[in-house]
Structure formats: C-alpha cells, structure tokens
Scaffold this active site. Structure first.
Site, PDB file in Angstrom:
ATOM      1  N   GLN A 249       8.954 -14.855  -0.603  1.00 16.26           N
ATOM      2  CA  GLN A 249       7.542 -15.516  -0.629  1.00 16.26           C
ATOM      3  C   GLN A 249       7.377 -16.368  -1.430  1.00 16.26           C
ATOM      4  O   GLN A 249       6.036 -17.275  -1.751  1.00 16.26           O
ATOM      5  CB  GLN A 249       6.257 -14.260  -0.923  1.00 16.26           C
ATOM      6  CG  GLN A 249       6.044 -13.462  -2.356  1.00 16.26           C
ATOM      7  CD  GLN A 249       5.573 -12.393  -2.539  1.00 16.26           C
ATOM      8  OE1 GLN A 249       5.774 -11.570  -2.062  1.00 16.26           O
ATOM      9  NE2 GLN A 249       4.333 -12.994  -3.342  1.00 16.26           N
ATOM     10  N   CYS A 255       2.360 -12.211  -0.267  1.00 14.91           N
ATOM     11  CA  CYS A 255       2.833 -11.341   0.416  1.00 14.91           C
ATOM     12  C   CYS A 255       2.165 -10.197   1.479  1.00 14.91           C
ATOM     13  O   CYS A 255       2.912  -9.566   2.236  1.00 14.91           O
ATOM     14  CB  CYS A 255       3.024  -9.827  -0.457  1.00 14.91           C
ATOM     15  SG  CYS A 255       1.998  -9.207  -1.533  1.00 14.91           S
ATOM     16  N   PHE A 299      -4.606  -8.423   2.484  1.00 17.94           N
ATOM     17  CA  PHE A 299      -4.923  -7.651   3.442  1.00 17.94           C
ATOM     18  C   PHE A 299      -3.618  -7.508   4.477  1.00 17.94           C
ATOM     19  O   PHE A 299      -4.304  -7.791   5.547  1.00 17.94           O
ATOM     20  CB  PHE A 299      -6.049  -6.701   3.359  1.00 17.94           C
ATOM     21  CG  PHE A 299      -6.682  -7.010   1.969  1.00 17.94           C
ATOM     22  CD1 PHE A 299      -6.040  -6.221   0.700  1.00 17.94           C
ATOM     23  CD2 PHE A 299      -7.805  -7.203   1.347  1.00 17.94           C
ATOM     24  CE1 PHE A 299      -7.094  -5.941  -0.678  1.00 17.94           C
ATOM     25  CE2 PHE A 299      -8.692  -7.477   0.085  1.00 17.94           C
ATOM     26  CZ  PHE A 299      -7.559  -6.610  -0.963  1.00 17.94           C
ATOM     27  N   TYR A 301      -4.198  -5.357   7.101  1.00 11.90           N
ATOM     28  CA  TYR A 301      -5.126  -4.857   8.072  1.00 11.90           C
ATOM     29  C   TYR A 301      -6.134  -6.386   9.046  1.00 11.90           C
ATOM     30  O   TYR A 301      -6.140  -6.117   9.980  1.00 11.90           O
ATOM     31  CB  TYR A 301      -6.450  -4.370   8.058  1.00 11.90           C
ATOM     32  CG  TYR A 301      -7.204  -3.176   8.898  1.00 11.90           C
ATOM     33  CD1 TYR A 301      -6.897  -2.279   9.326  1.00 11.90           C
ATOM     34  CD2 TYR A 301      -8.578  -4.330   9.251  1.00 11.90           C
ATOM     35  CE1 TYR A 301      -7.673  -1.887  10.295  1.00 11.90           C
ATOM     36  CE2 TYR A 301      -9.251  -3.463  10.155  1.00 11.90           C
ATOM     37  CZ  TYR A 301      -8.914  -2.515  10.735  1.00 11.90           C
ATOM     38  OH  TYR A 301      -9.930  -2.072  11.868  1.00 11.90           O
ATOM     39  N   TYR A 336      -5.304   1.546  10.786  1.00 14.91           N
ATOM     40  CA  TYR A 336      -4.922   1.948   9.840  1.00 14.91           C
ATOM     41  C   TYR A 336      -3.939   3.965  10.814  1.00 14.91           C
ATOM     42  O   TYR A 336      -4.629   4.055  11.501  1.00 14.91           O
ATOM     43  CB  TYR A 336      -5.951   2.915   9.146  1.00 14.91           C
ATOM     44  CG  TYR A 336      -6.766   1.839   7.973  1.00 14.91           C
ATOM     45  CD1 TYR A 336      -6.038   0.996   6.642  1.00 14.91           C
ATOM     46  CD2 TYR A 336      -7.776   1.741   8.262  1.00 14.91           C
ATOM     47  CE1 TYR A 336      -5.978   0.188   6.362  1.00 14.91           C
ATOM     48  CE2 TYR A 336      -8.638   0.256   7.186  1.00 14.91           C
ATOM     49  CZ  TYR A 336      -7.576  -0.320   6.349  1.00 14.91           C
ATOM     50  OH  TYR A 336      -8.120  -0.940   5.671  1.00 14.91           O
ATOM     51  N   HIS A 401       0.660  -5.125  -3.435  1.00 16.66           N
ATOM     52  CA  HIS A 401       2.042  -5.455  -3.233  1.00 16.66           C
ATOM     53  C   HIS A 401       2.433  -4.963  -1.315  1.00 16.66           C
ATOM     54  O   HIS A 401       1.836  -4.059  -1.350  1.00 16.66           O
ATOM     55  CB  HIS A 401       2.704  -5.394  -3.895  1.00 16.66           C
ATOM     56  CG  HIS A 401       3.960  -6.148  -3.812  1.00 16.66           C
ATOM     57  ND1 HIS A 401       3.825  -7.762  -2.939  1.00 16.66           N
ATOM     58  CD2 HIS A 401       5.516  -5.875  -3.395  1.00 16.66           C
ATOM     59  CE1 HIS A 401       5.262  -8.467  -2.966  1.00 16.66           C
ATOM     60  NE2 HIS A 401       6.333  -6.821  -3.061  1.00 16.66           N
ATOM     61  N   ASN A 423      11.088  -6.069   1.117  1.00 21.50           N
ATOM     62  CA  ASN A 423      10.448  -6.459   0.163  1.00 21.50           C
ATOM     63  C   ASN A 423       9.884  -7.891   0.581  1.00 21.50           C
ATOM     64  O   ASN A 423      11.011  -8.469   1.335  1.00 21.50           O
ATOM     65  CB  ASN A 423      10.685  -6.486  -0.582  1.00 21.50           C
ATOM     66  CG  ASN A 423       9.833  -6.894  -2.139  1.00 21.50           C
ATOM     67  OD1 ASN A 423       8.092  -7.154  -2.040  1.00 21.50           O
ATOM     68  ND2 ASN A 423      10.106  -6.301  -3.476  1.00 21.50           N
TER      69      ASN A 423
END
Length: 460
Positions: A249, A255, A299, A301, A336, A401, A423
């Site tokens: 990234q 991220c 985020f 979501y 979620y 993160h 990652n």
C-alpha cells in the site's frame, strides 16, 4: 506492487481535506443511535454522483424507529434492518430504500464533540441502486437525546517533524519476553516520517475509539463450528490457491482499500472455481469513494460493501478523474459477520470463511507497538513498545489497520490456535506478507467486527 502512484499522493491527501464530511472523528455508541429518527430527504434523481452537503434542499420526511438489536420499522409499519457502521455512522434498509450517513460532530482545537442525535448529510437510494437522494437524520426519541460526548484526538500533524526508529535492544526484548513469535528489524521502516508510518497503519481517519466485544456464542453456532475442519487455508484448498498476491500500500492510509479488494478478488476466484483472477484497482477506491477518506483512512464495511454495491470495482486506475462508466464488478450483498455491528464472534467467522471465502477484519494497536516488527510465528502483543535509543518512546497513537483473514489453524507443539492473515505491507514483511495471530481471544480486536461481502463475478 505500489498501486497508489507517488505523484498522486499529495493530490489524494488534498482531496481528503476538501471532501464533504471526509474526516469522521465522531464517536457514537449504540445507545446514542437506537431510538426514533426523522429522515429528511431531497428530491430523488438518477444521479448517483450527487454531492450531499449542507446546501441540500429537503422535501420529504420519513420516521424510522431503530430497535434492538438490528430491527428498523418505519412509520407505515414496514420492517427492515439497521447497523452501526463502526462508531462513525449507521446504515438503514427499510421499505426498499437504503440510508447511510456519518454522525455529526464539531471540533474545537483537538477536542471533538460528537453530536450523535443527528447526522451529516448522507445518501439514500432504492435497493436496486436507483432513485438517489440526499438525506439528513435527526433523532427525536431515545436514550441520551441531546447529550453530547467529547473526546480528544491526536495531533497527527505533530508527527511531521519526527521519524520512526527501531532500537535493536527493543527487538531483543520482544524476543526475550515470549517464544511464540519472532521479531525482526526492518530497514525499510528506519527513518520513515511518523506521519507516513501513521498512514501505513491505517491513517488518522480510520480510528475506532471503542471496539465492540465479540457476541456470545449460541449453542446453534457452536454446533455449526463443531462441523468445520480443524485447519483451513484458502491458499491451499486441494492444491488450489484462491488468494491473490500480496500487494504494497505504500505510505498512504489505504489498507481499508487493500483489505476490501483482497476479499473481493479472492471471493471472485472462489465463485468462478478459480477461472477468473482479477487485479482490481485500489487507487480507484482511494481517489473516487465518497465513503472513505483517501490516504487518511477508511473502513471495509463502506468499501467492500457499500462502495462495491453502489459504484463497483474496476481494473482500471483513474489518473486525475473518476470514470464511473468503466466496466465494474459489483457487490451483491454485504454485512458484518453476525448480521450487524456487535454480532461477530470467532466461530461465526470460521463458518463464514469456510463457506464463502476470506474475510476483511480490523485490528487495533498503537503506532509504537511491537506488531510492526513481526517476522514469523503466532503473534500476540507483548506490551513492549518501540523506543528511541535515548529511551524516549515513539508517540503513542492508537491506530486501526485493515487486513484479510485467509485461513486458520492450530500449533501442535504449543496448542495455540491462530488466524492466517494477509497484510498489505509487501511480501518482504512478515512471513512473505502474511502473519499468524492468536485466535479465540479477540487479539487486537480481530474477532469484533469482521466484514463479508458477496461479489458478482460478471462485470457490467
């Protein structure tokens, strides 16, 4: 491969500053959102690129009651669902319409007052992604109506004049206090400005001030979990790898884009029996999404889920302009794990992982924590923090993160259970870009707010 072009980094940071509602330091709790809301909505159009700001003219009102745990009921008795979106806002689906907005706030110096009984101007549309409008919410009944909470945010600009240091004595101390994992020195991080390290860990706009605790495990969920394999890894399912390559990234707080797109790419491979491998554009998300904050954070979501469903993902990188008419891959449904914010737990995550593919998760830590030095083994926080050779600590700033869980397992020698996590710091970090972390103990909050999304593998 670094997908965020260096020449665009300054432009992306500037775009973050200009965006309406871009910074989201609000910190609202479930109790401050549940209750009766009045949604004021503008005229509906077909323009999904409409800018929703304080100049919006509202022409219609609808009343919606948000009930425990995730039930929404409008004034006509139509039932739907709702969820908190981290501590930043909430999304409601009722009467064939979706509503999302960030919670309101005000900032004086570094003190934030969260105005949780009203929202910033947000977006609404029907469930087919048509008939778009702007809306704004006001809570008219519920606990804590009119009660505002305050918190102090970190002065991230103060990081501009300092750099990250790795004292070899600290690496040795981390390895001395435990034998579950091995820490190592990364010359790539030495002397990097702390502002850049902050973005590498998620960025200032990705902060979650209070993670929910994992939901209780019901007997039904436990029975399902008992049928799952003891070990599972999407990188090797009967010899087939369904996970795309590790990316880098760079020092952009993106991220959230890499974790989200990593899930979509992998799940498209799963849905197509590994016949379609895509390299989707993180840069498109960072540059074009109204639901995130460019290089300052975002985020999963809102990206794997909402952005994917509303705007879709592309293999084309934008340069200076966003082009929504390019061929795109959309998200069919998302949420979620557990159905709503606060409904997640470890057995539900394993079941969702095995059933549909990798999961995007968020992990919390401090900027000076030992995680950045992970080399191999099963990670668990030691409490040892990075200090400079003169004994001073690197600044303590909490970060959030986003990463991608691709599997799970257990170690026969130590009886430790773990998650296998991808990652976005390049394949030179950790175990070829991956790390293992303690499972079943909510290490770093990893079992609190996992996100899953089901993509459509056919572009349109």
């Amino acid at each position: 491969m670094l997908r965020i072009r260096p020449v665009l980094l300054a432009l992306l940071v500037a775009a973050y500053v200009r965006r309406s509602g871009a910074n989201t330091p609000a910190n609202c709790t479930y109790e401050e959102i549940v209750g009766v809301w009045r949604f004021s909505e503008s005229s509906q159009t077909a323009d999904r690129m409409e800018v929703c700001d304080n100049g919006t003219i509202f022409v219609n009102n609808v009343t919606v009651e948000l009930q425990y745990p995730n039930i929404a009921v409008d004034e006509f008795g139509h039932k739907g669902t709702w969820t908190m979106v981290y501590n930043q806002g909430f999304e409601v689906t009722v009467a064939d319409r979706k509503y999302y907005a960030f919670s309101d706030y005000k900032i004086v110096s570094y003190v934030v007052t969260s105005l949780c009984d009203r929202t910033k101007p947000g977006w609404s549309h029907d469930i087919e992604g048509k008939k778009w409008a702007c809306y704004q919410g006001t809570r008219v009944k519920g606990p804590f109506v009119g009660a505002n909470r305050t918190h102090t945010i970190a002065d991230s600009l103060a990081l501009d004049h300092d750099v990250f240091r790795q004292d070899p004595a600290i690496i040795n101390e981390i390895n001395a206090v435990q034998n579950s994992w091995t820490a190592k020195h990364y010359p790539q991080f030495e002397g990097i400005p702390l502002t850049d390290m902050h973005r590498l860990h998620g960025g200032p706009a990705s902060t979650i001030y209070s993670y929910p605790t994992p939901a209780d495990v019901t007997q039904e969920v436990r029975r399902v979990a008992d049928t799952l394999p003891e070990q599972f890894d999407w990188r090797n399912v009967s010899g087939v790898n369904y996970v795309t390559s590790v990316k880098y990234q760079g020092y952009c707080g993106s991220c959230y884009a890499y974790g989200s797109i990593g899930m979509i790419e992998a799940r498209i491979k799963v849905l197509t029996n590994n016949t379609l491998t895509l390299d989707l554009s993180e840069q498109d998300v960072v540059q074009c999404s109204h639901y995130s904050q460019a290089c300052e954070g975002g985020f999963p979501y809102l990206i794997a889920g909402k952005y994917g469903q509303d705007y879709g993902f592309t293999t084309d990188d934008p340069y200076l302009e966003c082009t929504p008419d390019t061929k795109r891959y959309y998200t069919a449904r998302y949420g979620y794990v557990g159905g709503y914010y606060g409904g997640c737990n470890e057995p539900l995550m394993r079941a969702a992982l095995v059933r549909d593919g990798p999961l995007t998760v968020s992990v919390k830590m401090a900027l000076s924590d030992d995680f950045v030095s992970y080399g191999s083994g099963i990670y668990g926080p030691t409490g040892v923090r990075h200090r400079r050779p003169n004994g001073e600590y690197n600044p303590w700033i909490e970060v959030n993160h986003s990463v991608l869980i691709v599997g799970y397992g257990s170690d026969a020698q130590t009886n430790k259970t773990y998650w296998i996590v991808k990652n976005s710091w390049g394949d030179w970090w950790g175990d070829k870009g991956y790390f293992k972390v303690d499972r079943g103990v909510n290490a770093m909050g990893i079992e609190s707010i996992a996100v899953e999304a089901i993509p459509v593998p056919i572009p349109k």
